[in-house]
Design a protein around this motif. Structure first.
Motif, PDB file in Angstrom:
ATOM      1  N   SER A 110      44.397  36.212  47.078  1.00 30.75           N
ATOM      2  CA  SER A 110      44.359  35.412  45.790  1.00 30.75           C
ATOM      3  C   SER A 110      43.003  35.404  44.824  1.00 30.75           C
ATOM      4  CB  SER A 110      44.678  34.489  45.910  1.00 30.75           C
ATOM      5  OG  SER A 110      45.656  34.138  47.027  1.00 30.75           O
ATOM      6  N   LEU A 111      41.518  35.134  45.834  1.00 32.24           N
ATOM      7  CA  LEU A 111      40.851  35.137  45.017  1.00 32.24           C
ATOM      8  C   LEU A 111      40.308  36.423  43.930  1.00 32.24           C
ATOM      9  CD1 LEU A 111      38.976  32.643  47.183  1.00 32.24           C
ATOM     10  CD2 LEU A 111      39.316  31.895  44.541  1.00 32.24           C
ATOM     11  N   VAL A 112      40.957  37.431  44.713  1.00 31.06           N
ATOM     12  CA  VAL A 112      40.054  39.162  44.535  1.00 31.06           C
ATOM     13  C   VAL A 112      41.137  39.145  43.140  1.00 31.06           C
ATOM     14  CG1 VAL A 112      40.734  41.490  44.697  1.00 31.06           C
ATOM     15  CG2 VAL A 112      39.196  40.306  46.369  1.00 31.06           C
ATOM     16  N   SER A 113      42.002  38.603  43.617  1.00 28.15           N
ATOM     17  CA  SER A 113      43.828  38.510  41.712  1.00 28.15           C
ATOM     18  C   SER A 113      42.793  38.095  40.978  1.00 28.15           C
ATOM     19  CB  SER A 113      45.016  38.480  42.814  1.00 28.15           C
ATOM     20  OG  SER A 113      45.325  38.500  41.305  1.00 28.15           O
ATOM     21  N   GLY A 114      42.595  36.900  41.347  1.00 27.93           N
ATOM     22  CA  GLY A 114      41.813  35.423  40.861  1.00 27.93           C
ATOM     23  C   GLY A 114      41.004  36.328  39.741  1.00 27.93           C
ATOM     24  N   ILE A 115      39.182  36.973  40.575  1.00 32.54           N
ATOM     25  CA  ILE A 115      38.755  37.412  40.031  1.00 32.54           C
ATOM     26  C   ILE A 115      39.354  38.419  38.596  1.00 32.54           C
ATOM     27  CG2 ILE A 115      36.418  38.804  40.642  1.00 32.54           C
ATOM     28  CD1 ILE A 115      35.779  36.762  42.846  1.00 32.54           C
TER      29      ILE A 115
END
Ligand code: FES
Ligand code: FES
Length: 170
Positions: A110-115
């Motif tokens: 989810s954080l990769v997607s957010g970045i």
């Protein structure tokens, strides 16, 4: 229904039989033997099974195998050399943002997607990116610090690039 579809899994084209009730989560774990996506609630509420589908973070328990034809799926196993993933992994490790670790791959995806959303200007708050992820160990202090670290690092990169966007969400 029993048919065969093909899709890309971590960059490799694979073909597999599908049944009407089969989910991507089961396919990943039982057929592809990729176990980073974890079963939790199986109803889209906990985020433990989060993967990237055509670049978007989704709960694999809610994606039916028949929906995968021609799509691209990425899991933590396929992100090991991805720069965004490495930055997220480093932030999670440095801030001790895990306890049992069961939820960690889902948070990381989810954080990769957010970045990536931040970079494309679609999203400004990494806290929003993990809104669908739950940690049953309640390790939110470390997660919060990791998000702050990632946000600070995005701000620094942005300043270095001469872009005035503020990713802090203030
Ligand atoms: S197992 Fe998929 S969201 Fe909980
Ligand atoms: S670290 Fe245990 S569920 Fe999150």
């Amino acid at each position: 229904m029993n048919d065969t579809i093909s899709f890309k899994l971590n960059g490799e084209t694979i073909a597999c039989p599908v049944s009407g009730a089969g989910t991507l989560l089961d396919l990943l774990r039982d057929t592809a033997r990729l176990t980073s996506a974890r079963p939790g609630c199986r109803i889209g509420r906990c985020g433990a099974c989060t993967v990237l589908l055509d670049g978007e973070a989704v709960p694999a328990c809610l994606v039916m195998t028949w929906q995968l034809a021609g799509r691209q799926v990425e899991t933590v196993e396929g992100l090991q050399d991805d720069q965004d993933f490495l930055v997220v992994r480093d932030a999670l490790a440095r801030e001790s943002a895990l306890q049992c670790g069961y939820c960690t791959p889902g948070f990381a995806v989810s954080l990769v997607s957010g970045i990536r959303h931040q970079r494309s200007g679609q999203e400004t708050d990494l806290g929003e990116a993990i809104a669908g992820n739950l940690c049953r160990c309640t390790g939110y202090g470390g997660l919060s610090r990791a998000i702050q670290r990632l946000t600070d690092s995005c701000c620094r990169e942005d300043a270095a690039a001469g872009n005035d966007n503020d990713f802090s969400g203030d």
